[in-house]
Each structure stands twice: as structure tokens, then as C-alpha cells.
Design an enzyme around this catalytic site. Structure first.
Site, PDB file in Angstrom:
ATOM      1  N   GLU A  32       1.881  -0.398  -5.117  1.00  0.00           N
ATOM      2  CA  GLU A  32       1.073   0.783  -5.540  1.00  0.00           C
ATOM      3  C   GLU A  32       1.655   1.932  -5.494  1.00  0.00           C
ATOM      4  OE1 GLU A  32      -3.453   2.322  -3.824  1.00  0.00           O
ATOM      5  OE2 GLU A  32      -1.670   2.250  -2.423  1.00  0.00           O
ATOM      6  N   ASP A  61       0.687  -1.276  -0.010  1.00  0.00           N
ATOM      7  CA  ASP A  61       0.062   0.120   0.115  1.00  0.00           C
ATOM      8  C   ASP A  61       0.856   1.295  -0.116  1.00  0.00           C
ATOM      9  OD1 ASP A  61      -2.543   1.354   0.228  1.00  0.00           O
ATOM     10  OD2 ASP A  61      -1.753   1.904   2.294  1.00  0.00           O
TER      11      ASP A  61
END
Length: 766
Positions: free
Chosen positions: A468, A431
Site C-alpha cells: 500500500e 499496510d
């Protein structure tokens, strides 16, 4: 030295690891002072308040620059006495380990001036979780219990399980220097492998409950089975299904026993659905222990919500305990997580974890919630503004983990290895991974040490590693993430370009062609492959697929922030009506558009990822930031799956078609001999029609056409390979079951009338 306990209801023992010590002879630790101290309402420096009971006198020795001071303290003796033997212990491994006849505790803190180990023994707990006055405190002496920046102690004769522990840590009260020490707080060991605390998800009555580290050295090793094997699927062959463990089965419509809804075991029960859909990898939203109650501990506009997505990590090693069945706690959660992985692997499905190493649950300086890192060594664990020693916030969540500090980097690597070795996971999606590319002062690094170390690590070598590639500080690295030819990326440009083309934006044909052919313009560098592009149209944040074709504007009022949260630029189109409608033409157009998006995703070169619920058209009614809703807004609706069987059938068949045809799963980027673009005028800004043929060496060519115009396009169909003819497999304009015919429909002539907002797939067959 011995201090008076601070508790006032149940007996507590406070031990200093320097009592009666001769520091030249560590052997004295084998016979340690054994005292159990009485209740007291106040901490006193030089005396202990005496209550009724048998009195004893203890000699306490303190050494300061050679001076020997003897103090006498009156202490009430409580029988039976609690006995421990302690010794200095060892600095590694960090966390809790079993050595000799006891348990070793080791924790890092560079700037701490005092560390106290707090223990809760099962025989002393009146309830499941201890009060402060039920904790045994063991003071670590920095002269014997510190090696470098590691504080450590070995406690003999502790139970091998069911002990809860934490730390009180103190240090310089120097906020302006970046320190945030608070001796009164009980802190979680960053290396704790299990956390004990609130056991029921969203239990408001326990929203202020503490979390404790715990361990288990008494249980049997998990039996992975003699025939067990890791699927080890090549990245080019993956079809990823992003999902939330709890939301997948929490709804009553799952039909599961209430005790396993929303659990790891619940997911096991639904593996047949995953197999029927055809996916071969799941990407789980965060399953590290996280704080779902973070929004409810103080009055705020969002205090009606629960953090159901899980981006509020408390600890990087412990599985989310409230995903255990029957509120079973951390050890049961660990075992059931392994059972889930074993069952998924047995079904040929890999497990990828969405991991959050960019920030923690400890929030910001305005409203801190100190549970671990902040109180252990804030200046090491978090990025600080060098000018004012405030927390830097590149995560959008109040703090940013100092990922490229050597200590934090090793913590992250140890955590990743733990999940691979202990839980057999197959990979990780990081993330806001651009945070991992920042130095300790927040500045971008061209060769970030952590990112390189993950790529080069021996244990992580078999794992999928997916970035990401952006953060909330504007570091957008899509197509440019430091990769060492190992890192894949969530391709945000793929999402945006596919959305814009399918909904009919002008000037997108060339970009659409680049994305479906593997984004060579972004990833054809060094030894990177098409599979390094993780293609997606929908993810957990943003609109669902149904909402993408049903709403032009987000509808986030239920979040409590006046609609100010969530993206305002969704690249969506409501097909002529905002929200729900009974108009059959609009509903048919929305159905076509969802099928168009899915077909484009699944036939694109690269690694496709779809989101849970899109296989039946899940709606959040326009909420594009539903992280805080533990209800039907996020929960998989199993009855709707049954009612939308035709939609599910199409999605499933297209996925299985991809996996049956290597032509969509190329190892390398497609070259001139492998694709023919039936287009001569790429610069026509108004053109929204694209057709191309993927060539197969065995003659099994695939012809695809996508029409994003609002009118029919009659297209000339190229000649099929010798001794073959075209069969229509897909036409998204047709009703089920004609929209997908596995064996194909023959009789395709030299032209085809492609309907508005539709797509077709033809296969060359004998």
C-alpha cells in the site's frame, strides 16, 4: 541474590541466575538453588517478612568489586518445593526454543539494565490466566545471561506446553533519551509464536486482561496431506477478494453453528461461495494477534466500538486467537488457521495476508498501552524525533515502527518467513508500506534495506508482495514504490480515475484508457509488469460499492467523532438521491453503475481486487470508516446475498469470463498491435465515451465500450476478424439474465446504441 516476592495471595518463586555462582565455572548451573517463597505484601530489599511456618535460612552471596557480602534471610518453606535447573542458555534463536532437557528463552534489549523471565506453570494456576502472585520469576544475570544485546536462559524440566511466560524489564529512567522502561509491566516476547489471553472476541468483562506468550513442543506436526500442493497462481491470473475473517461469517444469517461463526473454520464452510463467485485468492484483513478492545480501556468518544478490522497488532508471529472456534485459544487457532489454508489451497484459492508492520497497539506517549516493544526497548523499536525524543507518527496511530533498524528489520523478516514456512501463506499486502521506506529518523530512503531484503529473500521468493504505497505522513509512492521488479502496488490512481470516469466527470477519458490498459504510464519501468498494478475500486476502508453509487457524503456519526473521521473526498455519486430510496429509476441506475465499475475492474490489465460483500451490494449506510463496528455494518449479510441473486450472478459471470480469456491477463503491456482505440479526439474534454478492441491472435477479439454520458451514444462497431461475427456478452443496461450471456447474443450489426451510464462487451466468434 534473592528478593522478597511482591505477591500477596499465592506462593511465588523468585530465582536469580547468579545465586551461589562461580562465574569461572558455568557447570554450577546444573545444581541450582531450589526455593519456593512465601506470600508477602511488600517487596523488601534486605529481608523477607516471616509468616507462621517452618523457617529455613538461605545464604545469599553478592559480589561488588571483589567484596563478598553474606546476608541471611528467613524464608518460609512450602512443600512440595518447586524445582528448576537453569543454565546460561543460548542467544539464538530468539523467542522460545526446545534444547536438551528444557526450554531456552532469548529476548533482545539493547538498553535494558535488568531482565526477569516470568513463568506461569499449569499446576500453579488457579484459573485459566495467572495473577501476578502466581508467576515464577527468574532473574537473568547480565554477566552470564547476556550475549551482546540478547538476554537468554535455559530452564530445564519445564513442561513442553501450557506454560505462560512474559518479562519484566528495567532500564534507564530517561524519557528525554527515548526510553520508556517500566519494571512493573509484564511484557510479551516479540518472538512468541502463540499468545494466550482473552479468548472471546469483544469480551468487555476482560477488556483489561493481559496477554502472555506460550509455546507447544508436545503436539503432533500438522498433517498437510499427501496430495496437498500450493496453488502457485501467476500474479497475472489472480482475482483477489479482500475480506475479514470474522465479519465473513459472524452474522447469524451465515447459518453456521454459533461456535464457529467468525472463525477460521467458519471461512472454510463458505469456500463454496468463493468458488461460485470465481475468485482465486483471498486477501485477509489482519490475522496477527491484535487488540480489538483498544478503544474501550479509557473513556473517549470511541469507547463504544470494537476494532474489528484488526489494525492494532500485538505480536507479529501469533495467529489471532479469538478467531478460533468455541473460544478454543491460541493452539486451536493455529491449527484451525492451517486447516483453513489447507482447505483453500485444496480449492485452488491462494491466501494473502494484510500485514501491519508500520505500527503496533502500543499507542502514543499521551495514552500509552505498553504490552511489549515499548517496554522492551522503545528507542530501538520505534522511530523517535531526534530533537525531543517523542514518538514519530507516520501511521496515524500514535507510533511508527522503526522498520529499517537492523533488529526490527530482522524481526519483520523472521515473522514473514514464519508465516510462509509454518502456515503456508502465499503472499502479503503491506499496510501503509511507505513507512517501510523511512529511515530510523523518519526520512524517506531511496533504497530502503527492508524493502530490498523482502524482495531478495530466498524463502519469500515465491510470495506475492504487495505494497500500500502511501502512509499518513504524506509519503505517496504510487507507481514509484522501490520494487526491485518484485513488489506490486495497490494502485490508488486506478481507484480514483475509474471512479471519476464512471460517475461522469469530464476530462477523464485518457486516464481511464491508461488505467484499463494496465497503467503503463506508471509501471512500464525496468522489468515491471501490468500485474504489479493491483487494481481496485473498493477496499475495506472507504465506501462499499453500493455506497459509492448511493451517497455523496459520508455518514460517520456512529463512530463517535462528530463525523470528522474518514475521507471527505470519496469521488462518489448518489445517482440523484442521498441514501436509501424506493425510486425504481434511481435503483436501476445504481445497479448499472455497480455493474459498470465491476466490468471495468475485471477487464483491466493488471491484478483485480474486489471487496467482500460487493457481490451482493453490501451497504454501510454511508459510513466510510467502519473499523469499529462489530455488527451488520461490517458483517456479510448472507440473506441479502440470496435476495440479490441477479446482482451476484453478473459479478460471478464477469470474473469467470476474465479467467477464461487470456486477453485480459497479458504478461506484458499491450502494444499497438494488441489494442485499437476507437477514438480520434483524445483532447475532447467533454467526451465521456470510450470504445476499444483487444485483439486476440486466434481471432477471438473483444470489443468494449463505456458510456458515462447521461444520453444514448450510437457507436459504429468495427468489422470483426475474418470469418467471425460479433456476439453481445455484456450490456449493463439490460436486466438479468440478458445483462450477461455467456455464449453471447448474435446479430450485432454495424452500430450499437449504448445506453446512458452503461457499458457493453462484444466477443468475436465463428
Amino acid at each position: 541474590m534473592i528478593h522478597s516476592p511482591f505477591c500477596d495471595s499465592v506462593s511465588t518463586k523468585l530465582i536469580s541466575s547468579s545465586v551461589g555462582c562461580n562465574y569461572a565455572d558455568n557447570s554450577i548451573f546444573s545444581s541450582f538453588s531450589r526455593l519456593r517463597l512465601s506470600r508477602s505484601k511488600s517487596r523488601q530489599k534486605n529481608s523477607t517478612k516471616v509468616r507462621e511456618g517452618k523457617q529455613i535460612t538461605t545464604r545469599v552471596q553478592a559480589r561488588h568489586a571483589g567484596e563478598r557480602v553474606v546476608e541471611e534471610k528467613a524464608i518460609e518453606m512450602v512443600e512440595p518445593s518447586l524445582q528448576f535447573k537453569v543454565s546460561p542458555g543460548q542467544a539464538y534463536p530468539l523467542g522460545v526454543s526446545e534444547i536438551e532437557n528444557g526450554i531456552n528463552f532469548a529476548i533482545f534489549s539493547q538498553h535494558a539494565t535488568s531482565v526477569t523471565l516470568c513463568l506461569s506453570l499449569p499446576e500453579r494456576r488457579a484459573h485459566d490466566f495467572p495473577d501476578d502472585d502466581e508467576m515464577v520469576e527468574v532473574i537473568l544475570d547480565p554477566r552470564v545471561n547476556r550475549t551482546g544485546d540478547i538476554w537468554h536462559i535455559h530452564v530445564e524440566d519445564l513442561p513442553r506446553s501450557n506454560v505462560l511466560y512474559g518479562y519484566h524489564i528495567d532500564g534507564p529512567p530517561a524519557w528525554h533519551q527515548g526510553h520508556r522502561f517500566d519494571r512493573s509491566l509484564l511484557l510479551i516476547d516479540p518472538y512468541a509464536k502463540f499468545l494466550e489471553g482473552r479468548r472471546i472476541f469483544g469480551d468487555v468483562s476482560n477488556k483489561m486482561s493481559k496477554f502472555f506468550g506460550t509455546y507447544d513442543f508436545s503436539g503432533l506436526q500438522f498433517d498437510w496431506g499427501n496430495n496437498y500442493k500450493i496453488p502457485n497462481i501467476p500474479e497475472k491470473d489472480l482475482v483477489i477478494y479482500e475480506m475479514n475473517v470474522r465479519a465473513f461469517t459472524a452474522d447469524e444469517s451465515s447459518g453456521l453453528d454459533p461456535n464457529i461463526r467468525g472463525s477460521y473454520l467458519g471461512l472454510i464452510d463458505k469456500i463454496p461461495h468463493l468458488l461460485e463467485l470465481g475468485i482465486n485468492a483471498i486477501e485477509l484483513l489482519p490475522v496477527f494477534e491484535y487488540d480489538e478492545m483498544e478503544l474501550q480501556r479509557r473513556p473517549n468518544p470511541r469507547d463504544h466500538m470494537l476494532n474489528t478490522w484488526g489494525y492494532s497488532t500485538i505480536n507479529f508471529f501469533a495467529p489471532m486467537s479469538r478467531y478460533a472456534s468455541s473460544a478454543g485459544g491460541p493452539l486451536k487457532a493455529s491449527r484451525e488457521f492451517k486447516e483453513m489454508v489447507k482447505a483453500l489451497h485444496g480449492s485452488g484459492i491462494e491466501v494473502i495476508l494484510d500485514v501491519v508492520y508500520n505500527h503496533t497497539n502500543e499507542a502514543d506517549d499521551a495514552n500509552p498501552y505498553t504490552t511489549s516493544f515499548r517496554g522492551i526497548d522503545n528507542k530501538v523499536y520505534y522511530m523517535m524525533d531526534p530533537n525531543n525524543q517523542q514518538l514519530l507518527n507516520f501511521s496515524g496511530c500514535g507510533n511508527t515502527l522503526n522498520c529499517n533498524h537492523p533488529v526490527v528489520m530482522e524481526l519483520i523478516l523472521d515473522s514473514l518467513r514464519h508465516w510462509v514456512l509454518e502456515y503456508h501463506v502465499d503472499g502479503f499486502r503491506f499496510d501503509l508500506a511507505s513507512v517501510l521506506c523511512r529511515g530510523t529518523d523518519g526520512s524517506p530512503l531511496s533504497a530502503p534495506p527492508l524493502v530490498r531484503a523482502i524482495a531478495k529473500d530466498d524463502i519469500l521468493s515465491r510470495c506475492k508482495i504487495i505494497a500500500e504505497p502511501w502512509d499518513c505522513g504524506g509519503l505517496y509512492l504510487v507507481g514509484k514504490f522501490p520494487n526491485w521488479d518484485r513488489w506490486a502496488e495497490w494502485n490508488g490512481k486506478y481507484r480514483d480515475d475509474i471512479r471519476r470516469y464512471i460517475k461522469g466527470d469530464a476530462g477523464m477519458k485518457g486516464s481511464f484508457a491508461s488505467r484499463v490498459s494496465g497503467s503503463a504510464d506508471m509501471y512500464k519501468v525496468n522489468k515491471r509488469k501490468p500485474s504489479h498494478s493491483v487494481n481496485f475500486v473498493i477496499a475495506h476502508d472507504g465506501f462499499t460499492l453500493y455506497d459509492l453509487v448511493s451517497y455523496n457524503q459520508k455518514k460517520n456519526d456512529a463512530n463517535g467523532e462528530g463525523g470528522n473521521d474518514g475521507s471527505n473526498d470519496n469521488l462518489s455519486w448518489n445517482c440523484g438521491h442521498e441514501g436509501e430510496t424506493t425510486d425504481p429509476q434511481i435503483k436501476a441506475l445504481r445497479s448499472r453503475q455497480m455493474k459498470n465499475f465491476h466490468l471495468a475492474l475485471i477487464v483491466s490489465q493488471g491484478t483485480p481486487m474486489m471487496f467482500m460483500g460487493d457481490e451482493y451490494g453490501h451497504t454501510r449506510y454511508g459510513n466510510n470508516n467502519s473499523y469499529g463496528h462489530d455488527d451488520a455494518l461490517n458483517n456479510f449479510q448472507w440473506k441479502q446475498l440470496e435476495s440479490e441473486n441477479d446482482h451476484f450472478r453478473f459479478f460471478s459471470e464477469v470474473i469467470k469470463f476474465r479467467l477464461a480469456h487470456h486477453i485480459f491477463r497479458q504478461e506484458n503491456f499491450v502494444g499497438e498491435n494488441e489494442v485499437t482505440w476507437h477514438e480520434k479526439n483524445w483532447d475532447n474534454y467533454e467526451s465521456k465515451f470510450l470504445a476499444f478492441t483487444l485483439h486476440d491472435s486466434n481471432g477471438g477479439d473483444i470489443y468494449l465500450a463505456f458510456n458515462a454520458h447521461d444520453y444514448f451514444v450510437k457507436v459504429a462497431i468495427p468489422s470483426p476478424p475474418p470469418k467471425r461475427q460479433w456476439f453481445r456478452v455484456v450490456d449493463t443496461n439490460l436486466m438479468s439474465p440478458d445483462d450477461f450471456v455467456h455464449d453471447g447474443v448474435p446479430g450485432i450489426g454495424d452500430s450499437y446504441n449504448v445506453a446512458p451510464y452503461s457499458s457493453i462487451l462484444l466477443k468475436a466468434k465463428v
